[in-house]
Design a protein around this motif. Structure first.
Motif, PDB file in Angstrom:
ATOM      1  N   PRO A 119       0.817  -1.227   0.000  1.00  0.00           N
ATOM      2  CA  PRO A 119       0.000   0.000   0.000  1.00  0.00           C
ATOM      3  C   PRO A 119       0.844   1.267   0.000  1.00  0.00           C
ATOM      4  O   PRO A 119       0.422   2.300  -0.547  1.00  0.00           O
ATOM      5  CB  PRO A 119      -0.808  -0.115   1.297  1.00  0.00           C
ATOM      6  CG  PRO A 119      -0.012  -1.024   2.169  1.00  0.00           C
ATOM      7  CD  PRO A 119       0.622  -2.007   1.228  1.00  0.00           C
ATOM      8  N   GLU A 120       2.032   1.198   0.596  1.00  0.00           N
ATOM      9  CA  GLU A 120       2.889   2.382   0.682  1.00  0.00           C
ATOM     10  C   GLU A 120       3.375   2.849  -0.688  1.00  0.00           C
ATOM     11  O   GLU A 120       3.811   3.994  -0.837  1.00  0.00           O
ATOM     12  CB  GLU A 120       4.088   2.084   1.593  1.00  0.00           C
ATOM     13  CG  GLU A 120       5.232   1.295   0.969  1.00  0.00           C
ATOM     14  CD  GLU A 120       4.962  -0.200   0.785  1.00  0.00           C
ATOM     15  OE1 GLU A 120       5.859  -0.908   0.277  1.00  0.00           O
ATOM     16  OE2 GLU A 120       3.863  -0.665   1.158  1.00  0.00           O
ATOM     17  N   ARG A 121       3.285   1.986  -1.702  1.00  0.00           N
ATOM     18  CA  ARG A 121       3.756   2.327  -3.041  1.00  0.00           C
ATOM     19  C   ARG A 121       2.633   2.767  -3.972  1.00  0.00           C
ATOM     20  O   ARG A 121       2.903   3.165  -5.117  1.00  0.00           O
ATOM     21  CB  ARG A 121       4.492   1.126  -3.639  1.00  0.00           C
ATOM     22  CG  ARG A 121       5.825   0.848  -2.971  1.00  0.00           C
ATOM     23  CD  ARG A 121       6.348  -0.559  -3.261  1.00  0.00           C
ATOM     24  NE  ARG A 121       6.231  -0.932  -4.660  1.00  0.00           N
ATOM     25  CZ  ARG A 121       6.310  -2.211  -5.085  1.00  0.00           C
ATOM     26  NH1 ARG A 121       6.473  -3.194  -4.218  1.00  0.00           N
ATOM     27  NH2 ARG A 121       6.199  -2.487  -6.365  1.00  0.00           N
ATOM     28  N   GLN A 143       0.803  -5.505   3.697  1.00  0.00           N
ATOM     29  CA  GLN A 143       2.122  -6.072   3.427  1.00  0.00           C
ATOM     30  C   GLN A 143       3.027  -4.987   2.851  1.00  0.00           C
ATOM     31  O   GLN A 143       2.750  -4.434   1.781  1.00  0.00           O
ATOM     32  CB  GLN A 143       2.011  -7.231   2.435  1.00  0.00           C
ATOM     33  CG  GLN A 143       3.374  -7.799   2.014  1.00  0.00           C
ATOM     34  CD  GLN A 143       3.234  -8.905   0.994  1.00  0.00           C
ATOM     35  OE1 GLN A 143       2.937 -10.042   1.327  1.00  0.00           O
ATOM     36  NE2 GLN A 143       3.418  -8.563  -0.286  1.00  0.00           N
ATOM     37  N   ILE A 144       4.099  -4.688   3.552  1.00  0.00           N
ATOM     38  CA  ILE A 144       5.042  -3.654   3.134  1.00  0.00           C
ATOM     39  C   ILE A 144       6.218  -4.294   2.399  1.00  0.00           C
ATOM     40  O   ILE A 144       6.687  -5.369   2.776  1.00  0.00           O
ATOM     41  CB  ILE A 144       5.563  -2.868   4.361  1.00  0.00           C
ATOM     42  CG1 ILE A 144       4.395  -2.340   5.203  1.00  0.00           C
ATOM     43  CG2 ILE A 144       6.474  -1.726   3.927  1.00  0.00           C
ATOM     44  CD1 ILE A 144       3.484  -1.394   4.478  1.00  0.00           C
ATOM     45  N   THR A 145       6.679  -3.639   1.359  1.00  0.00           N
ATOM     46  CA  THR A 145       7.850  -4.128   0.621  1.00  0.00           C
ATOM     47  C   THR A 145       9.126  -3.723   1.342  1.00  0.00           C
ATOM     48  O   THR A 145       9.277  -2.570   1.744  1.00  0.00           O
ATOM     49  CB  THR A 145       7.853  -3.558  -0.806  1.00  0.00           C
ATOM     50  OG1 THR A 145       6.636  -3.923  -1.464  1.00  0.00           O
ATOM     51  CG2 THR A 145       9.032  -4.105  -1.601  1.00  0.00           C
ATOM     52  N   ALA A 146      10.033  -4.676   1.496  1.00  0.00           N
ATOM     53  CA  ALA A 146      11.284  -4.401   2.205  1.00  0.00           C
ATOM     54  C   ALA A 146      12.020  -3.212   1.609  1.00  0.00           C
ATOM     55  O   ALA A 146      12.559  -2.362   2.332  1.00  0.00           O
ATOM     56  CB  ALA A 146      12.173  -5.648   2.191  1.00  0.00           C
ATOM     57  N   GLY A 147      12.051  -3.124   0.291  1.00  0.00           N
ATOM     58  CA  GLY A 147      12.765  -2.039  -0.354  1.00  0.00           C
ATOM     59  C   GLY A 147      12.214  -0.665  -0.047  1.00  0.00           C
ATOM     60  O   GLY A 147      12.924   0.335  -0.178  1.00  0.00           O
ATOM     61  N   SER A 148      10.961  -0.591   0.397  1.00  0.00           N
ATOM     62  CA  SER A 148      10.370   0.716   0.686  1.00  0.00           C
ATOM     63  C   SER A 148      11.057   1.380   1.862  1.00  0.00           C
ATOM     64  O   SER A 148      11.310   2.593   1.843  1.00  0.00           O
ATOM     65  CB  SER A 148       8.871   0.567   0.961  1.00  0.00           C
ATOM     66  OG  SER A 148       8.184   0.161  -0.202  1.00  0.00           O
ATOM     67  N   GLY A 151      14.469   2.792   0.920  1.00  0.00           N
ATOM     68  CA  GLY A 151      14.533   3.900  -0.019  1.00  0.00           C
ATOM     69  C   GLY A 151      14.554   3.508  -1.473  1.00  0.00           C
ATOM     70  O   GLY A 151      14.687   4.374  -2.352  1.00  0.00           O
ATOM     71  N   THR A 152      14.399   2.211  -1.764  1.00  0.00           N
ATOM     72  CA  THR A 152      14.481   1.732  -3.142  1.00  0.00           C
ATOM     73  C   THR A 152      13.389   2.327  -4.023  1.00  0.00           C
ATOM     74  O   THR A 152      13.604   2.560  -5.215  1.00  0.00           O
ATOM     75  CB  THR A 152      14.385   0.197  -3.175  1.00  0.00           C
ATOM     76  OG1 THR A 152      15.412  -0.357  -2.336  1.00  0.00           O
ATOM     77  CG2 THR A 152      14.545  -0.338  -4.584  1.00  0.00           C
ATOM     78  N   LYS A 182      17.889  -5.713 -10.408  1.00  0.00           N
ATOM     79  CA  LYS A 182      17.081  -4.526 -10.160  1.00  0.00           C
ATOM     80  C   LYS A 182      16.158  -4.695  -8.955  1.00  0.00           C
ATOM     81  O   LYS A 182      15.891  -3.725  -8.240  1.00  0.00           O
ATOM     82  CB  LYS A 182      16.257  -4.189 -11.403  1.00  0.00           C
ATOM     83  CG  LYS A 182      17.095  -3.777 -12.614  1.00  0.00           C
ATOM     84  CD  LYS A 182      16.217  -3.438 -13.801  1.00  0.00           C
ATOM     85  CE  LYS A 182      17.052  -3.010 -15.004  1.00  0.00           C
ATOM     86  NZ  LYS A 182      16.201  -2.694 -16.179  1.00  0.00           N
ATOM     87  N   ARG A 183      15.646  -5.898  -8.726  1.00  0.00           N
ATOM     88  CA  ARG A 183      14.705  -6.138  -7.621  1.00  0.00           C
ATOM     89  C   ARG A 183      15.133  -7.378  -6.843  1.00  0.00           C
ATOM     90  O   ARG A 183      14.402  -8.370  -6.786  1.00  0.00           O
ATOM     91  CB  ARG A 183      13.285  -6.314  -8.172  1.00  0.00           C
ATOM     92  CG  ARG A 183      12.706  -5.081  -8.848  1.00  0.00           C
ATOM     93  CD  ARG A 183      12.118  -4.098  -7.860  1.00  0.00           C
ATOM     94  NE  ARG A 183      10.938  -4.621  -7.225  1.00  0.00           N
ATOM     95  CZ  ARG A 183       9.697  -4.536  -7.737  1.00  0.00           C
ATOM     96  NH1 ARG A 183       9.489  -3.955  -8.913  1.00  0.00           N
ATOM     97  NH2 ARG A 183       8.668  -5.014  -7.080  1.00  0.00           N
ATOM     98  N   PRO A 184      16.300  -7.337  -6.197  1.00  0.00           N
ATOM     99  CA  PRO A 184      16.774  -8.511  -5.459  1.00  0.00           C
ATOM    100  C   PRO A 184      16.131  -8.592  -4.079  1.00  0.00           C
ATOM    101  O   PRO A 184      15.566  -7.608  -3.588  1.00  0.00           O
ATOM    102  CB  PRO A 184      18.279  -8.244  -5.337  1.00  0.00           C
ATOM    103  CG  PRO A 184      18.363  -6.751  -5.242  1.00  0.00           C
ATOM    104  CD  PRO A 184      17.270  -6.230  -6.145  1.00  0.00           C
ATOM    105  N   PRO A 185      16.206  -9.746  -3.425  1.00  0.00           N
ATOM    106  CA  PRO A 185      15.741  -9.833  -2.038  1.00  0.00           C
ATOM    107  C   PRO A 185      16.626  -9.003  -1.119  1.00  0.00           C
ATOM    108  O   PRO A 185      17.858  -9.080  -1.204  1.00  0.00           O
ATOM    109  CB  PRO A 185      15.839 -11.335  -1.711  1.00  0.00           C
ATOM    110  CG  PRO A 185      16.674 -11.940  -2.774  1.00  0.00           C
ATOM    111  CD  PRO A 185      16.653 -11.032  -3.957  1.00  0.00           C
ATOM    112  N   GLN A 186      16.001  -8.198  -0.259  1.00  0.00           N
ATOM    113  CA  GLN A 186      16.742  -7.325   0.654  1.00  0.00           C
ATOM    114  C   GLN A 186      16.151  -7.401   2.058  1.00  0.00           C
ATOM    115  O   GLN A 186      16.104  -6.406   2.773  1.00  0.00           O
ATOM    116  CB  GLN A 186      16.687  -5.875   0.161  1.00  0.00           C
ATOM    117  CG  GLN A 186      17.319  -5.634  -1.195  1.00  0.00           C
ATOM    118  CD  GLN A 186      17.142  -4.203  -1.655  1.00  0.00           C
ATOM    119  OE1 GLN A 186      16.022  -3.715  -1.795  1.00  0.00           O
ATOM    120  NE2 GLN A 186      18.239  -3.513  -1.890  1.00  0.00           N
TER     121      GLN A 186
END
Length: 254
Positions: A119-121, A143-148, A151-152, A182-186
């Motif tokens: 949702p944050e994106r 569900q939040i994306t780790a990259g968010s 700062g990704t 470009k979108r690796p696990p973080q």
């Protein structure tokens, strides 16, 4: 398959032991079906086992909002996460759909726990954050994306991710990984940052306890729920073990 194996090794290197494979399902754009995803995930697990990659994969889908959504789940065309009551739902990215609250409330009424993805994106979160608040308060998981938080996805996504953490409206984190470049696990890096902000106990709830509850199909009432809190940056910053503790966690991620 080469990319899939690279990603699997990257997940393992980041301390992840369970991955939910969640392709998009959207008629006219992503023509996946639940039955096909289940077959392919089973096949992928066999390939990982043949390559001695210690990763468990389970099936799910990033289900886009469509009419007759509940009927799609009942028929198996759409998929919940690991055949549980928890189901990923992705709303349109650029336009808030009309009657979004009714859509999610209908899922709740049928016994599902909708998990709204990233949702944050969403580009409309600035204008319709009140809808996110209502959904979270009604029992929809976020569900939040780790990259968010890293700062990704830019300052906006980071702002909303941090606000939702502070307000107790974030339930789980996911990698939302697409590749190894470009979108690796973080996830482990995000785990440390989240622990610095909300404390290690709630970070483990976000990255381990609630995701494990999804795998076990536990009801939300059996799991610790997020609470509204002020950001805590000093109490946990001295703890440098959190990222290391990520290894061996039994987790489920996008």
């Amino acid at each position: 398959m080469d990319v899939a194996l690279e990603m699997a090794r990257a997940f393992v290197a980041d301390g992840i032991t369970v991955v939910a494979c969640t392709p998009h399902i959207l008629p006219g754009l992503y023509a996946n079906t639940g039955a096909d995803i289940l077959r392919r995930v089973e096949w992928l697990q066999g390939v990982l086992d043949d390559h001695a990659i210690p990763l468990r994969v389970v099936a799910g889908a990033d289900n886009h909002m469509v009419p007759d959504f509940v009927a799609g789940l009942h028929s198996g065309h759409l998929l919940s996460l690991h055949n549980s009551r928890y189901v990923l739902v992705e709303p349109p990215h650029h336009n808030a759909p009309p009657r979004i609250e009714e859509f999610f409330f209908d899922l709740l009424a049928h016994g599902y726990v909708p998990v709204l993805t990233h949702p944050e994106r969403l580009s409309w979160i600035n204008q319709r954050y009140s809808a996110i608040e209502k959904l979270a308060d009604a029992g929809v998981w976020m569900q939040i994306t780790a990259g968010s938080v890293l700062g990704t996805f830019g300052r906006g996504a980071r702002h909303w991710a941090e606000r939702m953490l502070d307000e107790g409206r974030a339930h789980i984190f996911a990698t939302d990984a697409h590749d190894v470049t470009k979108r690796p696990p973080q996830l482990s890096a995000a785990l440390q940052m989240v622990a610095d902000r909300v404390g290690r106990a709630e970070a483990e709830n976000l990255f381990f306890v609630r995701p494990k509850g999804i795998l076990l199909n536990e009801p939300p009432s059996a799991l610790p729920m997020p609470v509204h809190r002020k950001p805590t940056n000093s109490a946990t910053r001295a703890d440098t073990t959190t990222a290391g503790r990520a290894r061996g966690f039994w987790r489920i991620f996008q």
